[in-house]
Motif scaffolding. Structure first.
Motif, PDB file in Angstrom:
ATOM      1  N   ASP A   1       1.093  -1.397   0.069  1.00  0.00           N
ATOM      2  CA  ASP A   1      -0.130  -0.132  -0.292  1.00  0.00           C
ATOM      3  C   ASP A   1       0.699   1.489   0.244  1.00  0.00           C
ATOM      4  OD1 ASP A   1      -1.676   2.019   0.447  1.00  0.00           O
ATOM      5  OD2 ASP A   1      -3.041   0.525   2.016  1.00  0.00           O
ATOM      6  N   ARG A   2       0.657   1.882  -1.243  1.00  0.00           N
ATOM      7  CA  ARG A   2       1.139   3.320  -0.994  1.00  0.00           C
ATOM      8  C   ARG A   2       1.442   4.277  -0.041  1.00  0.00           C
ATOM      9  NH1 ARG A   2      -1.869   7.389  -5.059  1.00  0.00           N
ATOM     10  NH2 ARG A   2      -3.403   6.807  -4.311  1.00  0.00           N
ATOM     11  N   LYS A   3       0.374   3.734   1.242  1.00  0.00           N
ATOM     12  CA  LYS A   3       0.188   4.981   2.438  1.00  0.00           C
ATOM     13  C   LYS A   3       1.581   4.472   3.184  1.00  0.00           C
ATOM     14  CE  LYS A   3      -4.385   5.261   1.827  1.00  0.00           C
ATOM     15  NZ  LYS A   3      -5.957   4.578   2.595  1.00  0.00           N
ATOM     16  N   PHE A   4       1.561   2.962   2.919  1.00  0.00           N
ATOM     17  CA  PHE A   4       3.100   2.822   3.883  1.00  0.00           C
ATOM     18  C   PHE A   4       4.668   4.045   4.030  1.00  0.00           C
ATOM     19  CE2 PHE A   4       7.010  -0.609   4.310  1.00  0.00           C
ATOM     20  CZ  PHE A   4       6.872  -0.150   5.782  1.00  0.00           C
ATOM     21  N   ALA A   5       4.086   4.382   2.447  1.00  0.00           N
ATOM     22  CA  ALA A   5       5.544   5.301   2.100  1.00  0.00           C
ATOM     23  C   ALA A   5       6.017   6.691   3.759  1.00  0.00           C
ATOM     24  CB  ALA A   5       5.513   6.642   1.076  1.00  0.00           C
ATOM     25  N   ARG A   6       4.259   6.585   3.650  1.00  0.00           N
ATOM     26  CA  ARG A   6       4.160   7.999   5.656  1.00  0.00           C
ATOM     27  C   ARG A   6       5.478   7.903   5.980  1.00  0.00           C
ATOM     28  NH1 ARG A   6      -2.261   8.264   5.409  1.00  0.00           N
ATOM     29  NH2 ARG A   6      -2.499   8.952   3.177  1.00  0.00           N
ATOM     30  N   GLU A   7       5.754   6.594   6.421  1.00  0.00           N
ATOM     31  CA  GLU A   7       6.398   5.848   7.650  1.00  0.00           C
ATOM     32  C   GLU A   7       7.590   6.088   7.372  1.00  0.00           C
ATOM     33  OE1 GLU A   7       4.984   4.452  10.295  1.00  0.00           O
ATOM     34  OE2 GLU A   7       3.011   4.777   9.288  1.00  0.00           O
ATOM     35  N   PHE A   8       8.297   6.442   6.398  1.00  0.00           N
ATOM     36  CA  PHE A   8       9.786   6.396   5.895  1.00  0.00           C
ATOM     37  C   PHE A   8      10.415   8.206   5.960  1.00  0.00           C
ATOM     38  CE2 PHE A   8       8.581   2.475   4.836  1.00  0.00           C
ATOM     39  CZ  PHE A   8       9.916   1.459   5.504  1.00  0.00           C
ATOM     40  N   VAL A   9       9.919   8.712   6.949  1.00  0.00           N
ATOM     41  CA  VAL A   9      10.721  10.212   6.903  1.00  0.00           C
ATOM     42  C   VAL A   9      11.903  10.461   6.477  1.00  0.00           C
ATOM     43  CG1 VAL A   9      10.661  12.404   8.113  1.00  0.00           C
ATOM     44  CG2 VAL A   9       8.820  10.352   8.813  1.00  0.00           C
ATOM     45  N   ASP A  10      12.416  11.165   5.677  1.00  0.00           N
ATOM     46  CA  ASP A  10      13.924  11.677   4.984  1.00  0.00           C
ATOM     47  C   ASP A  10      13.774  10.772   4.173  1.00  0.00           C
ATOM     48  OD1 ASP A  10      13.725  14.055   7.197  1.00  0.00           O
ATOM     49  OD2 ASP A  10      14.429  13.077   8.525  1.00  0.00           O
ATOM     50  N   TYR A  11      13.601  10.023   3.309  1.00  0.00           N
ATOM     51  CA  TYR A  11      13.737   8.763   2.460  1.00  0.00           C
ATOM     52  C   TYR A  11      12.551   9.272   0.865  1.00  0.00           C
ATOM     53  CZ  TYR A  11      14.897   5.766   6.089  1.00  0.00           C
ATOM     54  OH  TYR A  11      16.002   5.020   7.057  1.00  0.00           O
ATOM     55  N   GLU A  12      13.810   9.480   0.298  1.00  0.00           N
ATOM     56  CA  GLU A  12      13.254   9.495  -1.182  1.00  0.00           C
ATOM     57  C   GLU A  12      12.285   7.812  -1.959  1.00  0.00           C
ATOM     58  OE1 GLU A  12      14.722  10.061  -5.671  1.00  0.00           O
ATOM     59  OE2 GLU A  12      15.564  10.712  -4.034  1.00  0.00           O
ATOM     60  N   ILE A  13      11.394   7.865  -1.431  1.00  0.00           N
ATOM     61  CA  ILE A  13      10.362   7.124  -2.168  1.00  0.00           C
ATOM     62  C   ILE A  13       9.538   7.068  -3.496  1.00  0.00           C
ATOM     63  CG2 ILE A  13       8.580   5.497  -1.410  1.00  0.00           C
ATOM     64  CD1 ILE A  13       9.905   6.953   2.116  1.00  0.00           C
ATOM     65  N   LYS A  14       9.506   6.266  -4.231  1.00  0.00           N
ATOM     66  CA  LYS A  14       8.973   5.802  -4.883  1.00  0.00           C
ATOM     67  C   LYS A  14       8.173   4.490  -5.697  1.00  0.00           C
ATOM     68  CE  LYS A  14       9.782   9.363  -7.290  1.00  0.00           C
ATOM     69  NZ  LYS A  14       9.246  10.479  -7.982  1.00  0.00           N
ATOM     70  N   THR A  15       7.108   4.208  -6.145  1.00  0.00           N
ATOM     71  CA  THR A  15       6.457   3.467  -6.085  1.00  0.00           C
ATOM     72  C   THR A  15       6.468   2.632  -7.669  1.00  0.00           C
ATOM     73  OG1 THR A  15       4.041   3.995  -6.793  1.00  0.00           O
ATOM     74  CG2 THR A  15       4.576   4.065  -4.314  1.00  0.00           C
ATOM     75  N   VAL A  16       6.140   0.859  -7.748  1.00  0.00           N
ATOM     76  CA  VAL A  16       6.715   0.090  -8.728  1.00  0.00           C
ATOM     77  C   VAL A  16       5.835   1.400  -9.984  1.00  0.00           C
ATOM     78  CG1 VAL A  16       6.344  -2.227 -10.229  1.00  0.00           C
ATOM     79  CG2 VAL A  16       7.437  -1.544  -7.652  1.00  0.00           C
ATOM     80  N   PRO A  17       4.499   1.280 -10.081  1.00  0.00           N
ATOM     81  CA  PRO A  17       3.876   1.923 -10.437  1.00  0.00           C
ATOM     82  C   PRO A  17       4.014   3.831 -11.005  1.00  0.00           C
ATOM     83  CG  PRO A  17       2.525   1.250  -8.922  1.00  0.00           C
ATOM     84  CD  PRO A  17       3.477   0.845  -8.740  1.00  0.00           C
ATOM     85  N   GLN A  18       4.688   3.961  -9.900  1.00  0.00           N
ATOM     86  CA  GLN A  18       5.129   5.638 -10.494  1.00  0.00           C
ATOM     87  C   GLN A  18       6.573   5.163 -11.452  1.00  0.00           C
ATOM     88  OE1 GLN A  18       6.338   7.030  -5.751  1.00  0.00           O
ATOM     89  NE2 GLN A  18       4.478   9.141  -6.527  1.00  0.00           N
ATOM     90  N   MET A  19       7.251   4.325 -11.622  1.00  0.00           N
ATOM     91  CA  MET A  19       8.034   4.445 -12.343  1.00  0.00           C
ATOM     92  C   MET A  19       7.926   3.518 -13.700  1.00  0.00           C
ATOM     93  SD  MET A  19      11.095   5.378 -10.151  1.00  0.00           S
ATOM     94  CE  MET A  19      12.519   4.784 -11.451  1.00  0.00           C
ATOM     95  N   GLY A  20       6.575   3.549 -14.133  1.00  0.00           N
ATOM     96  CA  GLY A  20       5.800   2.652 -15.163  1.00  0.00           C
ATOM     97  C   GLY A  20       6.385   1.044 -14.998  1.00  0.00           C
ATOM     98  N   TRP A  21       6.459   0.723 -13.965  1.00  0.00           N
ATOM     99  CA  TRP A  21       6.892  -0.330 -13.679  1.00  0.00           C
ATOM    100  C   TRP A  21       5.986  -1.709 -13.168  1.00  0.00           C
ATOM    101  CZ3 TRP A  21      12.084   0.618 -10.758  1.00  0.00           C
ATOM    102  CH2 TRP A  21      13.136   1.068 -11.212  1.00  0.00           C
ATOM    103  N   ALA A  22       4.887  -0.886 -13.744  1.00  0.00           N
ATOM    104  CA  ALA A  22       3.523  -2.232 -13.017  1.00  0.00           C
ATOM    105  C   ALA A  22       3.655  -3.270 -13.926  1.00  0.00           C
ATOM    106  CB  ALA A  22       2.240  -1.243 -12.758  1.00  0.00           C
ATOM    107  N   GLY A  23       3.441  -4.614 -13.341  1.00  0.00           N
ATOM    108  CA  GLY A  23       3.344  -5.498 -14.431  1.00  0.00           C
ATOM    109  C   GLY A  23       4.667  -6.346 -14.659  1.00  0.00           C
TER     110      GLY A  23
END
Length: 58
Positions: free
Chosen positions: A10-32
């Motif tokens: 769940d992309r909401k999990f990214a909120r737990e990592f303060v001060d990190y650069e976070i991307k999701t697989v779909p944001q990178m265009g790598w879904a699937g």
């Protein structure tokens, strides 16, 4: 530190990592993208890939 969240996380999990650069697989265009190829792509750009997948290549 650059973190990649797999599409099964769940992309909401990214909120737990303060001060990190976070991307999701779909944001990178790598879904699937299959796990082996995804790991190769992630290795080139990220320090850590977070997933719950159990069938990753070693």
């Amino acid at each position: 530190m650059k973190l990649l969240l797999d599409e099964c996380i769940d992309r909401k999990f990214a909120r737990e990592f303060v001060d990190y650069e976070i991307k999701t697989v779909p944001q990178m265009g790598w879904a699937g993208v299959k796990n082996g190829q995804l790991l190769a792509l992630a290795e080139a750009e990220f320090d850590l890939c977070i997933t719950v997948a159990r069938n990753l290549s070693f």
